[in-house]
Design a protein around this motif. Sequence first.
Motif, PDB file in Angstrom:
ATOM      1  N   LEU A   1      15.871   7.644 -10.915  1.00 22.52           N
ATOM      2  CA  LEU A   1      15.790   7.310  -9.501  1.00 22.52           C
ATOM      3  C   LEU A   1      14.350   7.077  -9.075  1.00 22.52           C
ATOM      4  N   VAL A   2      14.176   6.106  -8.203  1.00 16.97           N
ATOM      5  CA  VAL A   2      12.876   5.938  -7.555  1.00 16.97           C
ATOM      6  C   VAL A   2      12.665   7.124  -6.615  1.00 16.97           C
ATOM      7  N   LYS A   3      11.426   7.563  -6.484  1.00 14.45           N
ATOM      8  CA  LYS A   3      11.112   8.711  -5.636  1.00 14.45           C
ATOM      9  C   LYS A   3      11.724   8.531  -4.250  1.00 14.45           C
ATOM     10  N   HIS A   4      12.406   9.581  -3.776  1.00 15.93           N
ATOM     11  CA  HIS A   4      13.098   9.518  -2.488  1.00 15.93           C
ATOM     12  C   HIS A   4      12.895  10.836  -1.742  1.00 15.93           C
ATOM     13  N   ARG A   5      13.480  10.931  -0.553  1.00 12.12           N
ATOM     14  CA  ARG A   5      13.308  12.122   0.279  1.00 12.12           C
ATOM     15  C   ARG A   5      14.643  12.786   0.615  1.00 12.12           C
ATOM     16  N   PHE A   6      15.668  12.515  -0.167  1.00  9.12           N
ATOM     17  CA  PHE A   6      16.981  13.088   0.077  1.00  9.12           C
ATOM     18  C   PHE A   6      17.031  14.480  -0.545  1.00  9.12           C
ATOM     19  N   GLU A   7      16.519  15.465   0.199  1.00  6.15           N
ATOM     20  CA  GLU A   7      16.380  16.829  -0.307  1.00  6.15           C
ATOM     21  C   GLU A   7      17.712  17.440  -0.727  1.00  6.15           C
ATOM     22  N   GLU A   8      18.803  16.972  -0.107  1.00  5.87           N
ATOM     23  CA  GLU A   8      20.118  17.524  -0.441  1.00  5.87           C
ATOM     24  C   GLU A   8      20.483  17.315  -1.904  1.00  5.87           C
ATOM     25  N   ALA A   9      19.820  16.381  -2.569  1.00  2.00           N
ATOM     26  CA  ALA A   9      20.120  16.103  -3.980  1.00  2.00           C
ATOM     27  C   ALA A   9      19.866  17.323  -4.857  1.00  2.00           C
ATOM     28  N   ARG A  10      18.969  18.184  -4.438  1.00  4.37           N
ATOM     29  CA  ARG A  10      18.687  19.385  -5.232  1.00  4.37           C
ATOM     30  C   ARG A  10      19.928  20.275  -5.314  1.00  4.37           C
ATOM     31  N   GLU A  11      20.652  20.384  -4.207  1.00  2.77           N
ATOM     32  CA  GLU A  11      21.854  21.215  -4.192  1.00  2.77           C
ATOM     33  C   GLU A  11      23.075  20.450  -4.692  1.00  2.77           C
TER      34      GLU A  11
ATOM     35  N   LEU B   1       0.833  -1.207   0.000  1.00  8.73           N
ATOM     36  CA  LEU B   1       0.000   0.000   0.000  1.00  8.73           C
ATOM     37  C   LEU B   1       0.868   1.258   0.000  1.00  8.73           C
ATOM     38  N   GLN B   2       1.994   1.217   0.720  1.00  6.06           N
ATOM     39  CA  GLN B   2       2.939   2.331   0.689  1.00  6.06           C
ATOM     40  C   GLN B   2       3.419   2.599  -0.733  1.00  6.06           C
ATOM     41  N   GLU B   3       3.788   1.525  -1.428  1.00  9.68           N
ATOM     42  CA  GLU B   3       4.313   1.664  -2.786  1.00  9.68           C
ATOM     43  C   GLU B   3       3.266   2.232  -3.735  1.00  9.68           C
ATOM     44  N   ILE B   4       2.043   1.767  -3.600  1.00 13.32           N
ATOM     45  CA  ILE B   4       0.978   2.207  -4.502  1.00 13.32           C
ATOM     46  C   ILE B   4       0.589   3.662  -4.223  1.00 13.32           C
ATOM     47  N   LEU B   5       0.422   3.985  -2.958  1.00 10.84           N
ATOM     48  CA  LEU B   5      -0.130   5.290  -2.586  1.00 10.84           C
ATOM     49  C   LEU B   5       0.943   6.344  -2.334  1.00 10.84           C
ATOM     50  N   VAL B   6       2.203   5.914  -2.289  1.00  9.91           N
ATOM     51  CA  VAL B   6       3.332   6.816  -2.017  1.00  9.91           C
ATOM     52  C   VAL B   6       3.065   7.595  -0.722  1.00  9.91           C
ATOM     53  N   MET B   7       2.785   6.838   0.329  1.00  4.01           N
ATOM     54  CA  MET B   7       2.572   7.415   1.660  1.00  4.01           C
ATOM     55  C   MET B   7       3.496   6.723   2.650  1.00  4.01           C
ATOM     56  N   GLY B   8       3.713   7.346   3.783  1.00  4.64           N
ATOM     57  CA  GLY B   8       4.560   6.766   4.813  1.00  4.64           C
ATOM     58  C   GLY B   8       3.908   5.582   5.500  1.00  4.64           C
ATOM     59  N   GLN B   9       4.754   4.734   6.097  1.00  2.00           N
ATOM     60  CA  GLN B   9       4.266   3.532   6.765  1.00  2.00           C
ATOM     61  C   GLN B   9       3.321   3.865   7.915  1.00  2.00           C
ATOM     62  N   SER B  10       3.659   4.881   8.705  1.00  2.19           N
ATOM     63  CA  SER B  10       2.819   5.226   9.852  1.00  2.19           C
ATOM     64  C   SER B  10       1.444   5.734   9.412  1.00  2.19           C
ATOM     65  N   THR B  11       1.420   6.473   8.303  1.00  5.44           N
ATOM     66  CA  THR B  11       0.144   6.988   7.787  1.00  5.44           C
ATOM     67  C   THR B  11      -0.751   5.839   7.342  1.00  5.44           C
ATOM     68  N   ILE B  12      -0.175   4.903   6.576  1.00  8.12           N
ATOM     69  CA  ILE B  12      -0.948   3.740   6.115  1.00  8.12           C
ATOM     70  C   ILE B  12      -1.457   2.936   7.306  1.00  8.12           C
ATOM     71  N   SER B  13      -0.583   2.689   8.275  1.00 10.43           N
ATOM     72  CA  SER B  13      -0.971   1.885   9.434  1.00 10.43           C
ATOM     73  C   SER B  13      -2.101   2.547  10.227  1.00 10.43           C
ATOM     74  N   THR B  14      -2.033   3.862  10.352  1.00  3.92           N
ATOM     75  CA  THR B  14      -3.098   4.588  11.067  1.00  3.92           C
ATOM     76  C   THR B  14      -4.431   4.447  10.348  1.00  3.92           C
TER      77      THR B  14
END
Length: 309
Positions: free
Chosen positions: A247-257, A33-46
């Motif tokens: 790249l697969v979608k990630h959260r490494f914001e430093e990549a922009r710089e 469900l995380q992969e499909i919806l692109v949401m965090g694990q805690s959000t899905i679990s809630t």
Amino acid sequence: MATIVKILRVVADPNRLRILLLLKGEELSVAELQEILVMGQSTISTHLSQLKQAGLVEDRRTGKNNLYRLSPLDGNTMDEILERARKEISEATQDQAARRRVVRNRQDKMRSFFDSVAGRLGRDYVPGHSWKGVAEALLRLMPPMVIADLGTGEGAFALLLAQRAKKVIAVDTSAKMIEVGRDQALRHGVENVDFRLGDMEEIPIDNAEVDLVFFSQSLHHALHPDRAVEEAFRILTPGGRIVLLDLVKHRFEEARELYADEWLGFSEVELEAMLEKAGFTEVQTSIVHKEPESPQFQTLLAVANKPGK
């Protein structure tokens, strides 16, 4: 069974409706469900916890995972709610496509085998066995064709493709990169690579001029990736193909710089939708590599066809 008031309160959230629509067709784990919806694990679990408390979903243990599914409910009320949700929630169609892909991946035993082989190759020494050797062998199987390498950088990939191609048109927005690429081609005596200065969103290539388009870790630098993919469709001959590594979608914001990345990768669903919107058919995507070091970037491969005449 929860009261109708509680049920209505729970299903009032669009994301919980998306989850119910997905679980109506298939049992899924939290990770899927995380992969499909692109949401965090805690959000899905809630969301799942609230749906379970309302009696709308149930789970069962299988191996290390719990698989969630819709609870069997009496009456047609939930069917009517989900049918209306399917029509009103804009992401519903895309979610279903992603669910089918996730289930295919789960069932793909051969893919798991090749993943394990890929994990050993390069880590364990085998005399004469290398990725370069494999790449060279596969290159020989490729029929001679006209290839566009979009976002070519210094042109290393374009020069590799030139060994077999009729012609490689290597495009980049950086005049310095184009200059370096031309110097390398001259130094190695490669004459069938045409380096062109230009943007991926306005490619300096005529309509239907190439047989194969490559984006190799370049699409996430485009301001408008969908326009770049549409341009790729334009320059391809009918029956031509597009190959996209990113790249697969990630959260490494430093990549922009650090790397001048405009986008933090893409999900498989996003790439599939982008390619299909541009007109491509027979779209296939898969995650082909995961780096062991943090931030553990993953590489996504997408392949699709431009319909023939």
